[in-house]
Design a protein around this motif. Structure first.
Motif, PDB file in Angstrom:
ATOM      1  N   SER A 102      34.846  65.616  37.909  1.00  0.00           N
ATOM      2  CA  SER A 102      33.753  66.032  37.031  1.00  0.00           C
ATOM      3  C   SER A 102      32.405  65.848  37.715  1.00  0.00           C
ATOM      4  O   SER A 102      31.527  66.706  37.632  1.00  0.00           O
ATOM      5  N   ASN A 112      41.284  69.931  28.262  1.00  0.00           N
ATOM      6  CA  ASN A 112      40.875  70.125  29.655  1.00  0.00           C
ATOM      7  C   ASN A 112      40.215  71.475  29.855  1.00  0.00           C
ATOM      8  O   ASN A 112      39.122  71.587  30.406  1.00  0.00           O
ATOM      9  N   VAL A 140      36.017  72.177  30.426  1.00  0.00           N
ATOM     10  CA  VAL A 140      35.506  72.716  31.683  1.00  0.00           C
ATOM     11  C   VAL A 140      34.762  74.031  31.456  1.00  0.00           C
ATOM     12  O   VAL A 140      33.761  74.304  32.115  1.00  0.00           O
ATOM     13  N   TYR A 156      41.978  73.385  34.483  1.00  0.00           N
ATOM     14  CA  TYR A 156      40.615  73.149  34.960  1.00  0.00           C
ATOM     15  C   TYR A 156      40.041  74.407  35.600  1.00  0.00           C
ATOM     16  O   TYR A 156      38.918  74.827  35.283  1.00  0.00           O
ATOM     17  N   SER A 205      35.795  70.359  43.897  1.00  0.00           N
ATOM     18  CA  SER A 205      35.015  70.411  42.669  1.00  0.00           C
ATOM     19  C   SER A 205      33.560  70.770  42.950  1.00  0.00           C
ATOM     20  O   SER A 205      32.939  71.522  42.199  1.00  0.00           O
ATOM     21  N   GLU A 255      45.477  71.153  36.748  1.00  0.00           N
ATOM     22  CA  GLU A 255      44.480  71.795  37.587  1.00  0.00           C
ATOM     23  C   GLU A 255      44.300  73.264  37.229  1.00  0.00           C
ATOM     24  O   GLU A 255      43.198  73.805  37.320  1.00  0.00           O
ATOM     25  N   GLU A 295      37.785  64.244  30.069  1.00  0.00           N
ATOM     26  CA  GLU A 295      38.570  64.597  31.244  1.00  0.00           C
ATOM     27  C   GLU A 295      39.427  63.430  31.726  1.00  0.00           C
ATOM     28  O   GLU A 295      40.592  63.608  32.083  1.00  0.00           O
TER      29      GLU A 295
END
Length: 503
Positions: A153, A279, A283, A407, A31, A404, A380
């Protein structure tokens, strides 16, 4: 009494909680890697002199490759073992991160970032699927997912801060060496603390389905990226059409297979589909915000990389706190209400930036990012918990890969869509002053960092005039992008309100 004991899932042990801490290492790393380049971009632009398209590719190459492979890697982890895939991914991630530190051209860096994304795709589905297997109790799993979402996050938001600290003391190449101190304890502790996990009945490997998922995701994202940067044209239209056609074939294939690569019937569950949408759009909001704010704070406001990172620190802290605070709140208030409210809160951050426009001092950015961080942190955590809860246990890897993928596609769109629109506005709005030659004017139109480099080579008055024009063009793009970001957040709130169940 015996029936109750059988139905009650076992509680996690102290070892399991320590294992969770170990699994957060790759989560933080991947991340952070999504956004750490935001503050380094002006320095990379000065050293490698990329054009506007290459500058976006330096940011996007990693996320595009990662997003395209997440579905495949989630399924692969189900088969060969999620812990094994995690360790393979960590090794490759370390190798290509170090190689990126020694890139000498923009094209070389883009290629190495793409190769890093291949191994990053091995890390993320493994962590979330392993958490699902470790924490069987619903309340404990919700706390564990809050930790996971908070780290994810916070890592994305902390990327600019980490980058600022590194750039304050080292060359930009050091950004890519951050992986080493994170991955070393992962290699040592994972075999000792994390139990292997795999799907006992994975079914045959669907190679055509895997290839189709990669082609569909990559071509659609590339098409949107080109459309945002260049407007209507044959290339983005063809790319999107090809992606949609391949994606439709992939969906039909999965629905007909007895053991699909992805159980797309999960999308019939409004909890699952609504949470995936939240989600992705959340993002887009966060990463797009970081893309233009990092440049605004350094080039327009004039802060150092470290100072710019410190401005974002309160938002990072409150993002983590909000992710944990939503866990007890979710026992009293429905997911529909919490997620809708948190996403609308995120929208107000963009409204604030749009309202102040070119006059957005660092204090305004700080307040806006605090608001955004609280909203994204809550959304999230809860949406990821709902995604895993809706998925069958034996498809945990595939379900986490979908989460994912949302994301990472959101991360790509945050820079490709919002960043591309900002770049297009900047190019069209910049008026190069008389006295600046054609070649220098072309470089100034490429990026704001390029204008700063050109201005430094001009006489003081002419350089100051060029930077004034460039800042005005960039800030006009910030206002436009902020309005679009607010609209996307309202769309996410509407999706949550109308799709998520009332109970």
């Amino acid at each position: 009494m015996r029936a109750e004991s059988v139905e009650t899932p076992p509680l996690a042990t102290a070892r399991d909680w320590i294992a969770l801490a170990v699994l957060m290492l790759p989560v933080l790393l991947v991340s952070i890697d999504n956004t750490v380049l935001s503050l380094a971009l002006p320095h990379i632009a000065e050293a490698l002199e990329p054009d506007a398209a290459q500058q976006l590719w330096i940011i996007d190459a990693y996320s595009i490759v990662l997003a395209g492979l997440l579905v495949t890697m989630g399924s692969l982890g189900d088969r060969i073992g999620r812990r094994r895939l995690l360790l393979i991914g960590a090794a490759g991630f370390a190798v290509f991160s170090v190689a990126s530190a020694f890139a000498t051209t923009a094209l070389e860096l883009i290629l190495l970032r793409g190769l890093t994304g291949i191994f990053g795709a091995m890390l993320m589905p493994s962590t979330l699927a392993l958490i699902r297997g470790i924490f069987r109790d619903r309340n404990q799993r919700r706390v564990a997912i809050a930790v996971w979402a908070g780290c994810f996050s916070a890592g994305s938001a902390a990327g600019p801060l980490v980058g600022g600290v590194v750039l304050e003391h080292f060359h930009w190449n050091a950004i890519f060496l951050i992986a080493l101190p994170v991955l070393l304890p992962l290699f040592i502790l994972t075999p000792l603390l994390v139990r292997e996990s795999r799907d006992p009945h994975p079914g045959p490997i669907d190679v055509p389905g895997m290839l189709a998922s990669i082609v569909a995701l990559v071509t659609i994202v590339l098409g949107i990226k080109e459309f945002a940067a260049q407007g209507f044209g044959l290339q983005p239209i063809v790319s999107i059409v090809v992606g949609v056609a391949v994606g439709a074939w992939f969906v039909r294939r999965q629905l007909r297979r007895p053991v699909p690569l992805l159980d797309l019937t999960l999308f019939r569950n409004p909890l699952f589909s609504g949470s995936i949408a939240v989600n992705l759009l959340s993002v887009v909001s966060m990463v797009g915000f970081l893309f233009f704010v990092s440049q605004h704070l350094q080039i327009v406001v004039g802060l150092t990389p470290l100072a710019a990172g410190v401005v974002l620190l309160p938002g990072i802290v409150l993002m983590i706190i909000a992710g944990f605070a939503v866990v007890p709140l979710s026992k009293r208030v429905t997911a529909r209400v919490i997620i809708t409210g948190s996403v609308l809160l995120s929208a107000t951050a963009y409204v604030l930036m749009a309202a102040f426009g070119a006059g957005s001092a660092w204090q305004i950015v700080l307040i806006a990012f605090v608001i955004l961080g609280v909203g994204v942190g809550m959304a999230e955590t809860l949406s990821n918990d709902l995604i895993l809860s809706a998925a069958p246990k034996d498809r945990a890897g595939a379900a986490s890969a979908l989460s994912e993928t949302a994301y990472e596609v959101g991360a790509v769109l945050g820079t490709a869509l919002l960043g591309g629109l900002l770049t297009a506005h900047y190019r069209g709005a910049l008026v190069v002053p008389d006295g600046v030659d054609t070649d220098a004017g072309a470089r100034a139109r490429e990026t704001l960092a390029g204008a700063e480099q050109v201005a430094a080579s001009l006489p003081n008055d002419l350089g100051a005039e060029l930077m004034s024009m460039a800042n005005a063009a960039f800030e006009g793009g910030v206002v436009m992008t902020s309005v679009i970001g607010a609209i996307l957040m309202v769309a996410a709130a509407a999706a949550a309100w109308f799709v998520l169940p009332k109970r």
